[in-house]
Every structure is written in structure tokens, then in C-alpha cells.
Design a protein around this motif. Structure first.
Motif, mmCIF file in Angstrom:
data_model
loop_
_atom_site.group_PDB
_atom_site.id
_atom_site.type_symbol
_atom_site.label_atom_id
_atom_site.label_comp_id
_atom_site.label_asym_id
_atom_site.label_seq_id
_atom_site.Cartn_x
_atom_site.Cartn_y
_atom_site.Cartn_z
ATOM 1 N N PHE A 141 8.141 -5.498 11.934
ATOM 2 C CA PHE A 141 9.246 -5.606 10.923
ATOM 3 C C PHE A 141 10.139 -4.816 11.668
ATOM 4 O O PHE A 141 9.931 -4.223 12.655
ATOM 5 N N LEU A 170 -0.221 -4.112 9.957
ATOM 6 C CA LEU A 170 0.881 -4.803 10.425
ATOM 7 C C LEU A 170 1.185 -5.716 11.035
ATOM 8 O O LEU A 170 1.788 -4.973 11.965
ATOM 9 N N PRO A 199 6.751 5.232 -0.966
ATOM 10 C CA PRO A 199 7.859 4.231 -0.870
ATOM 11 C C PRO A 199 6.743 3.051 -1.557
ATOM 12 O O PRO A 199 6.193 2.875 -0.370
ATOM 13 N N GLY A 243 7.187 -0.446 0.185
ATOM 14 C CA GLY A 243 7.142 -1.063 0.654
ATOM 15 C C GLY A 243 6.711 -0.426 1.827
ATOM 16 O O GLY A 243 6.357 -1.175 2.891
ATOM 17 N N LEU A 244 6.491 1.234 1.767
ATOM 18 C CA LEU A 244 5.787 1.443 3.193
ATOM 19 C C LEU A 244 4.697 1.567 3.087
ATOM 20 O O LEU A 244 3.667 2.557 4.213
ATOM 21 N N ALA A 280 3.432 9.103 -3.296
ATOM 22 C CA ALA A 280 4.312 9.601 -2.985
ATOM 23 C C ALA A 280 5.703 8.926 -1.832
ATOM 24 O O ALA A 280 6.021 9.255 -0.936
ATOM 25 N N SER A 317 2.012 0.115 5.322
ATOM 26 C CA SER A 317 1.846 0.705 6.646
ATOM 27 C C SER A 317 1.464 1.131 6.734
ATOM 28 O O SER A 317 0.472 1.625 7.884
ATOM 29 N N GLU A 318 1.453 2.766 5.695
ATOM 30 C CA GLU A 318 1.013 3.996 5.793
ATOM 31 C C GLU A 318 -0.904 3.533 5.924
ATOM 32 O O GLU A 318 -1.231 4.384 6.369
ATOM 33 N N HIS A 377 0.316 0.080 11.400
ATOM 34 C CA HIS A 377 1.099 -1.792 11.834
ATOM 35 C C HIS A 377 1.648 -1.799 13.459
ATOM 36 O O HIS A 377 1.558 -0.114 14.436
#
Lengths: 802, 100
Positions: free
Chosen positions: A569, A616, A553, A555-556, A551, A559-560, A564
Motif C-alpha cells: 500500500f 498484506l 489505528p 487501518g494499520l 493502541a 499490517s501490524e 506486509h
């Protein structure tokens, strides 16, 4: 050119003969119509003749009394002014000793003065310093200035006495002296002010006791010394003394407050006024300097600031702030009411709160005023303070003027409140007394406003936090209710052997910290099993954190998971704590773990093995202690073979695999689940459904439910909605229509297929155990050797059920 | 959360957006766009929306403005991001009308 009239030669009226004067008058006591004036317009016929004529003319019209006395002091001549001034006729004066015109108290020494003068005759002026008096005929005395002039005549030496009445000058001088005495006595008596004069270069010319007390120098020590010695070294380095003299000379007056130095080197806070002094021609003649020792007031202000600061910090409620502010300001600035105005961006106006002698009819307490046309609005918008010394002197919108008049406020000061460069409102104080608030009060208020702005901003932030906290509390309540709703299956419904086996496995693994991998088709309740493991584990008091890898993306996802740092970023506008960190002490449930990107898999592995993570953009290892439960509906073994999933993570996850059976393998649980869902949804929708027709239940049991329990529940929810009355209505046609030939084939397998499927299911339930009391052979009612032979015959490999 | 990644070459400047374009992240996107816009010059802007999970009205309006200014190419994957891309083009058209 008109020539002045030539008067007849009168000579000097004397006893029966004329006295001819040969000398000219001294220029320093020159009556009008002087010989020079006469000579200027007259051709010279002979200087002596002209002088004689002028003198005779002068004698007649002189504003001063003129006496001619002989060596014995007898009056030989007197002019008309002499008669007028002393109250005698000219005739009476002639022949009198001059002493008769002197008050009796001076007569005794007069003959000796005359003899001395006769011995050394010269022009002599006897002015105010000698304090001379004349005596009138009526006995009245009057102050005089006298000039004596020896004159040679044909009859011998005489003395001309010019006598001037100086009554008015003497009175003026006396008044001046009295003023001077008064002023001196004031200056001398003032001990709270250093009052002294400086010459144009800044050297001290006068010194008063106040200066001695404040600066500790005596007059002898400081006179003619330069005033720069009163300044601090910092001020001296900056050339402040010379700058002050220059500014005073340019502006006429300079006021300032600052630290000054006493003789003993100690500092005091001085309030000074330096005023340039100029003569009539505008030439700078020096400076006056008035200095007050404001150290106590400075300390008091600092104490008030500290008190205010403490009060403000202690009050995070905006409503209570004003009381603290008003009380503190009152200690340094007497006033009648104070007003805190805060800009409300939602309504674009100012919310004003008054604090003072509360009178509901006069003070509104809490009011909204527009920015335009109001004093607070102008100060807020311009950022410039505003001082109203008299109500009559300002012009604002009528409502503002009426409001001030209604409150009876005639003076006021307003300063802007801003924090971190952002204007938030204004602070004002008001007084009934005209002229009671001015620049000094404005200055103090501005200092106070700095702290008030900070406190108000804090209070507003506190209010926002409180609002957010309330919001979070509500969200928490909502989520808890949602969780309770979701967990309505807390007691997992079902009695089938397959389910009981799974529950036994869960009970076994829950108390350990082992990683669990739950596999099963979509909708089989994998999350429910994960929650059950958490609930039965020692970590149940801590958080169960869920993350659906599909659920988020890709790229995230990192971080999830790991969080971070701010700025890690573009878009990382604040620090974020990741789910792994959130699950510290508790359980992390990674749903759809098969969707975890390959590059993230080693990081999860590290978190599991090393028990530490890095956010991150961060450079600090954060220890974490969490239990991982992963779930997937994908074939991870195949993904590993296809290099779509890391084998090391796969084996780390598969420490304890649990298989969530599909509903089609729990057919005996379907009637129980149907009753459970119908009851739950019926209750939620306010419907009382008392019975489920047999044919309906049979159809539901018969259906394969490819979407498993989720599909069953959703289907029954729709059925409850459609039901009118106590009997459950189920749109059975939907189930029949959906059956495709392939499914129908699967629903009616051949005996061979059915036998194979049945044996496989039992083998899965027994985890491949064939022999023993709980083994597959016993469950199937076969001997172990018979089952082995069937497995071979049906082509069943171990990999098919393990 | 929103992650903004920018990749650029001589012809294209691609801005990949992942996550939520809402509240403070919409403001952050606005800030980044103000910084980036001058670098765009004559290059084509590509907005990759395929990983956007949510956009509030402010975020949608901002994307509409960027679209109106640049006629950017919008990349969308899911049905939802396709719908978002349609909204953005509508917003952009309205924005252009307002400016006219």
C-alpha cells in the motif's frame, strides 16, 4: 624592358681556333642564362646567331665544368669552371686526354666506353647511380655527375661533357642512407611491436619481424593484402577498419586498445597507433601502424582487478580498505602514496586518508579538507577525473598546493568514486616523479575506482549496520531492563483465595497450547497473568509478543498483525514482519481484543485454525505456530449478542477463560501489596520507609480501588514521593474526598446486597461448583440445599456468576 | 509505519494518514505528495490525521508545507492529533511568511 648585355663571341677556346656549336643544350640540364632566357628578352635577328651567342656566354659563366673533347678523347676546350674544379689552368687542360681527369681505377675501361659512345652518340646523363668520381690535379677525388652531348662542328663531331661537383649532394644522400639503414635495423630488430605501412586504401605495404611474430603472417602472405583481416568479426560488422582510417586521416593519429585476430584465428589484446602520412602538398600517401600485444598486461590487469575485488570484499572496515587498494594499484601503477577521500555530508567536507610511506610529519594519515579549492573536492563535485602531470602546471587553493609540495608530490591522478549513481568520494594516487602519471594511469585508476566505490559503499553500509546493531543492542538492554522492571511482579503478590484460584488455573492451562481469554477490569494485571502463562509454558524460550489492539489505528492493525510486502500500500516502503509471524514458536498476547475490527477477526481465526497467514500484498502462505492469549475488559458475550464481535472467534478464544479478580475482591491482599509497593518505590527513590501507620493501612484497605492494582500502585508511588522520614505519609484526604454517595452506598451495602455479593464472589471462585469439598456451599459453611434456597431467594442466576 | 490512503471525487481529494510520519515515512509522504499535488487542481485537500500516532519535526514541517500550499482541511480526533493539527497550521503560517 631591360635587355641583357650581349657578350662578345668567345667561341670555345680550343687549340688555335673557334668551335662553333650548332645544337642547343638539352633542357634537362640547363644552366642559368639559358638560351630561352636570353631569347625571351631579345628580338630575334636570327635564331642560330642568338644561340651561338648564348652558348658562348654560358660556357664562360656555367657553374658546371664543361669540356669539349674530340673523338679520341682529347680535350679541345674547357671553361673557367673546369679549370677551377680540377685544379688545372685552362691551358693545361687543352690537349690532355680526358682520362687524366678520371681516377686511375676507372681509366682502363674508359677507351672502350668512349668507342661505344662514338659508335652510338647521343645525349647521355650519368648520375648518382653510376657513382662517378673526378680527379684533381692534386690527386684528390670528388664525386661528379656527368652529361655527355655529341655536337657536330665544322671540324667534325665533338663531345660536350658537362661535369658537376656533387660532393654535397652525395654526402647528404649518404647521411640519408645511413639514417635509413639505422631506422630499418631498428624496425627489423623490434619484435615486440608490429610496425608496418599501409597505403591510403589500407593495404599492407611493409612488414617487420615484430608484425610477423604478433600477427603470424609472413611478409609474402600479407603484403598488398588489406589490414581489415586483423580485426574481429564484430569490428568488421561495425566497419571499424574503415572508420579508423577515416579518423586517422581527419585527426592525424588514432590510438586505441581492443581485441585483434592472429592468422590462426586466436585473439590478442592490441594497443595500436595509426598515423596518417602526407606529402609536402598535404596529400594522403598512406598510414603507419604500430601495434603492441598487450594480452599479458590485460590479463595482469584482470588478475589485479580480481585480487583487488577479493581484497575489497574481504575488508568491510573503511580504514583497512585503503591498504588493500594501495597494494593492488601498486602492481599496475607505481606510485608513492594513495588517498581515499570520502564526502562527509554532516560537515560538508571530505575526510581524506593517505596510504603510503608513512611519515607523520608529511602524511597527515587522516585529514579533513574542504570541497572548495581542493583537487579531491573538484573531482567529487564535477565527477570528472583529474590528472596532474606536473605540480607547477596546476592552480588550486594555496593550502592544497602547499600540502602537495610539503609531501613532495609532483604528479597525481584523481578519479571520482560513485556507486549506484551516487557520488561518495574520490580515489587518488600521487607520485614524486614529474610526468610519471598520465592518461593511461588515469584510465586504469578509473577502472579500479568502480570496484573501490562498491567496496567503500559496502564498508560504509557495514559500518552503518554495525552502528544500528549497537543501537539495537542498547535498545534491547533497555527493553530488557524495562521488562525486568515491569516484571517486578513476577511473583504475583497476594495470598487471597481468589488470587490463589487464578494462579491454580494458570498453572493448569500453561503447559497446554490452549487459547486463553483473560477477562477482568482495567488494572487487574491481565498482562501479568498472560506473561505468567507464557513463562510457565513450553514456549517460554521463545518470544512473548504483545499487541494492544486499542493502541494501533484500525487501518494499520492488519499490517501490524500479519505484516506486509514492500509496496502493498502507499507507505509500505519496505517488507514488514507482523506480530503473528514474530510470535512463531512463542506466544501472541492480544490485549484489548474487544477492539479488534470485525473484518480482521476472521483472519485471526484463520491463523489460529489453519496455522498459516499471508502478509498484506503477499501471495504466499506463511506457516505460523503460535499460542494466543487474549485479554479484554469488555463483555465479549454481550458484544457477540450485539454483533460487535464474531461468535466463532469468541468461542475459539474462550477455550480456557481466566477471570482476573478486581482488587476489591482481594481485600485481604491489600496490606501485602501496600508493603510490596512501598518497599519497591522506596528502594528506587532511595528512601527508607520503616512503618505504615495503622489508620493509613485501614483506609487503604477500606478504599474500593476502582482502578484496581494499577491505581493502588500509582497512589503509593505518590505517597512515597511525599514521605519525608521513616513513616509513610499518605494523603488520606484524597481517598475520603473521592467517595461519592453512590460509592458510599456501595461501600456500605445493605445486608441483603452484601450477602448476595458475597455468595456471587464465592460462586465465581468455585466456577459455579456448589457441592463437594471445594464447592461454594462448603466454603460458605452452608448445606448445599440451603445455598440453593438462598440463591433462589436472592435471585441469583447461573449467568450472574458464569 | 505509515499508511497513506487517497480517496478523491470531483470536489475533494482526501489523504488519510495512519501511523508514524517520521524518518523514511516522512520522505515517502513527501514523494506521494509530489506525485499527487498536480492532480489536486482546484479541488479541496482534506488531510485526515485522526489515525496518526506520531510525527517528528520533519513530518510536521512537511505537513505544514502541504497545508501552506493548499490550505487543506485537517481532520483530527484525539487530543494528540488536535495538537498536531495546531502545530501544522502554525508551521504553515511560518512557511507562508518565509515565502513572502
Amino acid at each position: 624592358m631591360r635587355r641583357p648585355c650581349r657578350r662578345p663571341s668567345l667561341g670555345l677556346q680550343s687549340a688555335g681556333k673557334k668551335v662553333t656549336v650548332q645544337n642547343r643544350l638539352e633542357p634537362n640540364m640547363r644552366p642559368s642564362d639559358s638560351p630561352e632566357q636570353v631569347a625571351a628578352g631579345t628580338p630575334l635577328h636570327g635564331r642560330a646567331e642568338l644561340a651561338q651567342s648564348a652558348l658562348e656566354n654560358l660556357f664562360e659563366v656555367s657553374p658546371d665544368a664543361i669540356f669539349v673533347t674530340d673523338a679520341q678523347g682529347v680535350i679541345r676546350g674547357a671553361n673557367p669552371r673546369a679549370a677551377e674544379l680540377f685544379g688545372h689552368t685552362q691551358t693545361e687542360l687543352i690537349g690532355q686526354p680526358i682520362e687524366n681527369l678520371v681516377p686511375a681505377r676507372f681509366r682502363g675501361r674508359h677507351p672502350s666506353h668512349r668507342e661505344n659512345y662514338n659508335a652510338h652518340p647521343r645525349a647521355r646523363q650519368m648520375g648518382a647511380a653510376m657513382n662517378l668520381f673526378g680527379l684533381r690535379k692534386d690527386g684528390a677525388e670528388f664525386p661528379v655527375d656527368i652529361m655527355l652531348k655529341p655536337v657536330e662542328t665544322a671540324d667534325g663531331p665533338v663531345v660536350l661533357s658537362f661535369v658537376r661537383d656533387v660532393t654535397e649532394q652525395r654526402a647528404a644522400l649518404e647521411a640519408l642512407r645511413r639514417n635509413d639503414v639505422q631506422l630499418r635495423s631498428i624496425v627489423e630488430s623490434v619484435r615486440d611491436y608490429a610496425i608496418y605501412m599501409l597505403d591510403p586504401d589500407g593495404c599492407v605495404m611493409t612488414w617487420n619481424p615484430g608484425a610477423e611474430r604478433i600477427k603470424q603472417y609472413t611478409a609474402d602472405e600479407i603484403l598488398v593484402k588489406h589490414f581489415s583481416r586483423f580485426f574481429t568479426q564484430d569490428d568488421l560488422d561495425r566497419g571499424r577498419p574503415a572508420e579508423l582510417l577515416r579518423l586517422a586521416a581527419e585527426r592525424g593519429r588514432v590510438e586505441e586498445e581492443g581485441w585483434r585476430v592472429r592468422k590462426d584465428g586466436s585473439r590478442f589484446w592490441a594497443d595500436t597507433v595509426l598515423t596518417a602520412i602526407r606529402d609536402d602538398a598535404g596529400q594522403l600517401t598512406g598510414y603507419s601502424k604500430v601495434t603492441r600485444d598487450f594480452t599479458d598486461r590485460k590479463r595482469a590487469e584482470e588478475a589485479v582487478m580480481l585480487q583487488l575485488s577479493n581484497a575489497l570484499l574481504a575488508n568491510l572496515d573503511v580504514g583497512k580498505l585503503l591498504a588493500a587498494i594501495s597494494a593492488s594499484i601498486h602492481e599496475v601503477i607505481p606510485h608513492d602514496t594513495s588517498a581515499l577521500a570520502l564526502f562527509d555530508p554532516a560537515t560538508n567536507d571530505m575526510v581524506v586518508q593517505f596510504m603510503g610511506p608513512y611519515d607523520a610529519d608529511v602524511f597527515p594519515g587522516d585529514a579533513r579538507v574542504p570541497v572548495d579549492g581542493t583537487i579531491a573536492g573538484r573531482v567529487f563535485r564535477t565527477g570528472e577525473p583529474f590528472c596532474m602531470q606536473r605540480l607547477a602546471e596546476i592552480e588550486f587553493a594555496q593550502e592544497t598546493m602547499r600540502s602537495l609540495a610539503r609531501m613532495g608530490m609532483n604528479a597525481g591522478c584523481w578519479v571520482p568514486l560513485s556507486h549506484h549513481g551516487k557520488a561518495i568520494g574520490t580515489l587518488g594516487i600521487l607520485s614524486r616523479l614529474e610526468g610519471s602519471l598520465g592518461a593511461q594511469e588515469l584510465d586504469i585508476l578509473a577502472k579500479i575506482a568502480v570496484q573501490v566505490a562498491m567496496a567503500v559503499d559496502n564498508a560504509m553500509a557495514f559500518r552503518r549496520i554495525a552502528e544500528l546493531r549497537d543501537q539495537l543492542r542498547q535498545e534491547k538492554q533497555y527493553l530488557e531492563s524495562e521488562i525486568n522492571l515491569e516484571n517486578r511482579y513476577e511473583d504475583i503478590v497476594g495470598e487471597s483465595k481468589g488470587l490463589r484460584q487464578v494462579l491454580r488455573e494458570i498453572e493448569t492451562v500453561a503447559p497446554t497450547d490452549a487459547t486463553v481469554l483473560i477477562q477482568g477490569e482495567s488494572g487487574t494485571g491481565k498482562e501479568l497473568l498472560a506473561r505468567a502463562i507464557h513463562r510457565l509454558s513450553p514456549r517460554s524460550e521463545h518470544t512473548f509478543v504483545k499487541l494492544n489492539c486499542a493502541a494501533i489505528p484500525a487501518g494499520l492493525l492488519e499490517s501490524e498483525l500479519f505484516g506486509h510486502e514492500k509496496g502493498a500500500f502507499t507507505g509500505a516502503i519496505a517488507r514488514k514482519i507482523g506480530r503473528v509471524e514474530l510470535a512463531n514458536g512463542g506466544t501472541l498476547f492480544l490485549d484489548e481484543v474487544g477492539e479488534l475490527p470485525l473484518d480482521l477477526q476472521p483472519k485471526i481465526l484463520r491463523a489460529l485454525q489453519e496455522r498459516e497467514i499471508e502478509r498484506l500484498g503477499g501471495n504466499r502462505s506463511i506457516p505460523v505456530n503460535m499460542r494466543l492469549i487474549a485479554a479484554t475488559n469488555r463483555d465479549l458475550a454481550k458484544m457477540v449478542a450485539d454483533k460487535e464481535f464474531r461468535s466463532d472467534l469468541y468461542y475459539r478464544l474462550k477455550v480456557f477463560p481466566v477471570f482476573a479478580p478486581p482488587l476489591r475482591e482481594r481485600v485481604s491482599d491489600i496490606p501485602i501489596l501496600v508493603r510490596h509497593f512501598v518497599s519497591t518505590h522506596g528502594r528506587r527513590m532511595g528512601k527508607t520507609i520503616e512503618s505504615i501507620p495503622d489508620e493509613t493501612m485501614e483506609a487503604l484497605v477500606r478504599w474500593r480501588w476502582p482502578g484496581n492494582i494499577r491505581e493502588l500502585e500509582n497512589f503509593l508511588e505518590r505517597a512515597v514521593i511525599l514521605t519525608r522520614g521513616p513513616v509513610l505519609y499518605v494523603p488520606l484526604a484524597e481517598l475520603q474526598m473521592a467517595e461519592d454517595p453512590q460509592e458510599a452506598e456501595q461501600q456500605n451495602p445493605t445486608l441483603h446486597e452484601a450477602e448476595r455479593e458475597h455468595i456471587l464472589r464465592v460462586l465465581r471462585e468455585t466456577k459455579g461448583q456448589i457441592g463437594g469439598d471445594d464447592g461454594a456451599a462448603a466454603r460458605l459453611g452452608l448445606k448445599r440445599t440451603t445455598l440453593n434456597s438462598k440463591l433462589k431467594k436472592l435471585g441469583i442466576e447461573r449467568s450472574d456468576y458464569m | 509505519m505509515l499508511r497513506i490512503s487517497i480517496e478523491e471525487n470531483v470536489e475533494v481529494l482526501e489523504m488519510k494518514l495512519e501511523g508514524r510520519i517520521a524518518g523514511p515515512w516522512a520522505a515517502e509522504l513527501s514523494r506521494v505528495w509530489v506525485e499527487t499535488a498536480p492532480r489536486l487542481a482546484s479541488r479541496k485537500l482534506v488531510l485526515d490525521l485522526s489515525s496518526v500516532t506520531y510525527a517528528d519535526s520533519g513530518g510536521t514541517e512537511l505537513l505544514g508545507q502541504i497545508y501552506a500550499q493548499t490550505n487543506a482541511e485537517l481532520l483530527a480526533g484525539t487530543l494528540w492529533t488536535q495538537s498536531l493539527a495546531e502545530q501544522i497550521t502554525r508551521c504553515g503560517a511560518q512557511s507562508v511568511k518565509r515565502e513572502l
